[in-house]
Design a protein around this motif. Structure first.
Motif, short mmCIF file in Angstrom:
data_model
loop_
_atom_site.label_atom_id
_atom_site.label_comp_id
_atom_site.label_asym_id
_atom_site.label_seq_id
_atom_site.Cartn_x
_atom_site.Cartn_y
_atom_site.Cartn_z
N GLU A 5 9.67 7.33 3.30
CA GLU A 5 9.49 8.21 2.14
C GLU A 5 8.65 9.44 2.50
OE1 GLU A 5 9.90 9.58 -1.82
OE2 GLU A 5 11.03 8.06 -0.70
N SER A 6 7.61 9.26 3.30
CA SER A 6 6.79 10.40 3.73
C SER A 6 7.63 11.40 4.51
CB SER A 6 5.62 9.90 4.60
OG SER A 6 4.76 9.06 3.87
N LEU A 7 8.41 10.92 5.47
CA LEU A 7 9.25 11.81 6.28
C LEU A 7 10.35 12.46 5.44
CD1 LEU A 7 9.50 9.75 9.58
CD2 LEU A 7 8.02 11.72 9.09
N GLY A 44 -0.12 11.49 -1.78
CA GLY A 44 -0.43 10.08 -1.58
C GLY A 44 0.68 9.23 -2.15
N LEU A 45 1.07 8.20 -1.42
CA LEU A 45 2.10 7.26 -1.85
C LEU A 45 1.53 5.85 -1.79
CD1 LEU A 45 5.08 8.58 0.32
CD2 LEU A 45 4.63 9.11 -2.10
N VAL A 46 2.04 4.98 -2.62
CA VAL A 46 1.72 3.55 -2.51
C VAL A 46 3.02 2.76 -2.47
CG1 VAL A 46 -0.55 3.70 -3.63
CG2 VAL A 46 1.48 3.22 -5.01
N ALA A 47 2.95 1.62 -1.80
CA ALA A 47 4.04 0.65 -1.81
C ALA A 47 3.56 -0.52 -2.63
CB ALA A 47 4.37 0.20 -0.39
N GLU A 48 4.41 -0.95 -3.56
CA GLU A 48 4.02 -2.10 -4.37
C GLU A 48 5.17 -3.10 -4.42
OE1 GLU A 48 2.88 -0.76 -8.27
OE2 GLU A 48 4.91 -0.19 -8.81
N ARG A 49 4.77 -4.33 -4.49
CA ARG A 49 5.70 -5.44 -4.61
C ARG A 49 5.21 -6.32 -5.75
NH1 ARG A 49 6.92 -6.90 0.61
NH2 ARG A 49 8.96 -5.95 0.36
N MET A 108 12.16 -10.14 -3.29
CA MET A 108 11.00 -9.40 -3.75
C MET A 108 11.25 -7.91 -3.55
SD MET A 108 7.66 -11.60 -2.66
CE MET A 108 7.99 -11.86 -0.93
N ASP A 109 11.32 -7.17 -4.65
CA ASP A 109 11.57 -5.74 -4.58
C ASP A 109 10.32 -4.99 -4.14
OD1 ASP A 109 14.20 -5.87 -5.37
OD2 ASP A 109 13.73 -5.69 -7.49
N LEU A 110 10.56 -4.03 -3.26
CA LEU A 110 9.50 -3.15 -2.79
C LEU A 110 9.76 -1.78 -3.40
CD1 LEU A 110 7.09 -2.75 -0.81
CD2 LEU A 110 8.79 -1.98 0.84
N ARG A 111 8.73 -1.19 -3.95
CA ARG A 111 8.84 0.11 -4.58
C ARG A 111 7.80 1.05 -3.98
NH1 ARG A 111 7.10 1.14 -10.75
NH2 ARG A 111 6.38 3.21 -10.27
N VAL A 112 8.20 2.26 -3.63
CA VAL A 112 7.28 3.30 -3.17
C VAL A 112 7.22 4.36 -4.26
CG1 VAL A 112 6.84 5.08 -1.44
CG2 VAL A 112 7.76 2.85 -0.73
N ARG A 113 6.01 4.73 -4.62
CA ARG A 113 5.81 5.73 -5.67
C ARG A 113 4.59 6.56 -5.33
NH1 ARG A 113 1.37 4.12 -8.38
NH2 ARG A 113 0.95 1.89 -8.58
N GLU A 114 4.41 7.64 -6.09
CA GLU A 114 3.22 8.48 -5.89
C GLU A 114 1.97 7.71 -6.30
OE1 GLU A 114 2.88 12.53 -6.36
OE2 GLU A 114 4.97 12.90 -5.84
N GLY A 123 8.09 -4.73 5.64
CA GLY A 123 8.87 -3.52 5.41
C GLY A 123 8.13 -2.45 4.63
N ALA A 124 6.93 -2.77 4.16
CA ALA A 124 6.17 -1.80 3.37
C ALA A 124 5.79 -0.58 4.20
CB ALA A 124 4.92 -2.44 2.77
N GLY A 125 5.34 -0.78 5.42
CA GLY A 125 4.97 0.34 6.28
C GLY A 125 6.17 1.23 6.57
N ARG A 126 7.30 0.62 6.88
CA ARG A 126 8.52 1.39 7.15
C ARG A 126 8.93 2.18 5.92
NH1 ARG A 126 10.08 3.51 10.80
NH2 ARG A 126 10.00 1.68 12.10
#
Length: 187
Positions: free
Chosen positions: A113-115, A62-67, A1-7, A105-108
Motif C-alpha cells: 500500500e505504501s509503494l 501513516g497507515l495501519v494494518a488491522e485484523r 481472517m481479513d486483513l485491512r490497511v487504512r490510514e 502478511g501484514a508487513g507485505r
C-alpha cells in the motif's frame, strides 16, 4: 481472517506505540544495548507520537494494518529526509508489525500500500534505512524489490554505534542501486 490497511488516525497512536516498542524489543535484540530496549515504554512513545501528530511532517502518511478490528502493524512514509537524493524521492520512515503478527502478511500489505500510494503520486525513488545486522528485515525489503544503494551510517544508542544501510527501489523502472555516491553518509 481479513486483513485491512487504512490510514492511521489519532485514535491509533497507543496501538502504534505498543507495536513500535515491542517491535524494537524483538527485532533489535543483540543489535542495540539491551538496557536501551528494556527502558522503552509504549506510554512514552505514545506521548511523543501525539506531539508529532499535532505538528506532522509535510507530506507524511501513516497507515495501519488491522485484523479483526485489532491494529497489528503500521507504516509511515513521505518525502525523504536525505539531502543527497533528488527532490521528489520518498522514504519509508517506519514499518513494524507486532511480533505476534510477523509472517501473517501484514508487513507485505503495508509495504504494498505504501509503494502503491507513492507510485500513484508519481514518486520514482523510494528509500528506507535498515540496521545492517537486521537480516530478517533486510530479506523482507529485498523481496519487496529494495536493495542497498551504497550509503551507510551509524548512530549512537547509549554510547554504542548502531550501523545502518540505506536501501532503495525505483518505482516503474529498473531496480534501484547506486543512487548515491559510495561512502556517503546519512545526515
Amino acid at each position: 481472517m481479513d486483513l485491512r490497511v487504512r490510514e492511521m488516525t489519532e485514535a491509533d497512536l497507543d496501538d502504534v506505540a505498543e507495536i513500535r516498542v515491542r517491535g524494537w524489543q524483538f527485532a533489535y535484540r543483540g543489535l542495540m544495548p539491551q538496557s536501551y530496549l528494556d527502558a522503552m515504554s509504549p506510554e512514552a512513545d505514545a506521548a511523543a507520537r501525539r506531539k508529532r501528530w499535532a505538528d506532522p511532517r509535510p507530506g507524511a502518511v501513516g497507515l495501519v494494518a488491522e485484523r479483526e478490528g485489532r491494529v497489528i502493524g503500521f507504516a509511515a512514509f513521505g518525502p525523504t529526509r536525505d539531502e543527497d537524493l533528488a527532490a521528489g524521492a520518498h522514504e519509508v520512515y517506519a514499518l513494524y508489525v507486532h511480533p505476534d503478527g510477523i509472517g501473517t502478511g501484514a508487513g507485505r500489505a503495508l509495504m504494498d500500500e505504501s509503494l502503491d500510494r507513492c507510485r500513484t503520486a508519481g514518486v520514482e525513488l523510494v528509500v528506507l534505512w535498515v540496521l545492517i545486522g537486521n537480516h530478517r528485515a533486510r530479506r523482507f525489503y529485498e523481496r519487496a524489490g529494495f536493495g542497498p544503494d551504497g550509503t551507510s551510517t551509524a548512530y549512537d544508542v547509549d554510547g554504542v554505534a548502531v550501523p545502518e544501510v540505506r536501501y532503495a527501489r525505483r518505482l516503474g523502472g529498473p531496480p534501484a542501486g547506486d543512487t548515491a555516491p559510495r561512502g556517503s553518509m546519512r545526515t
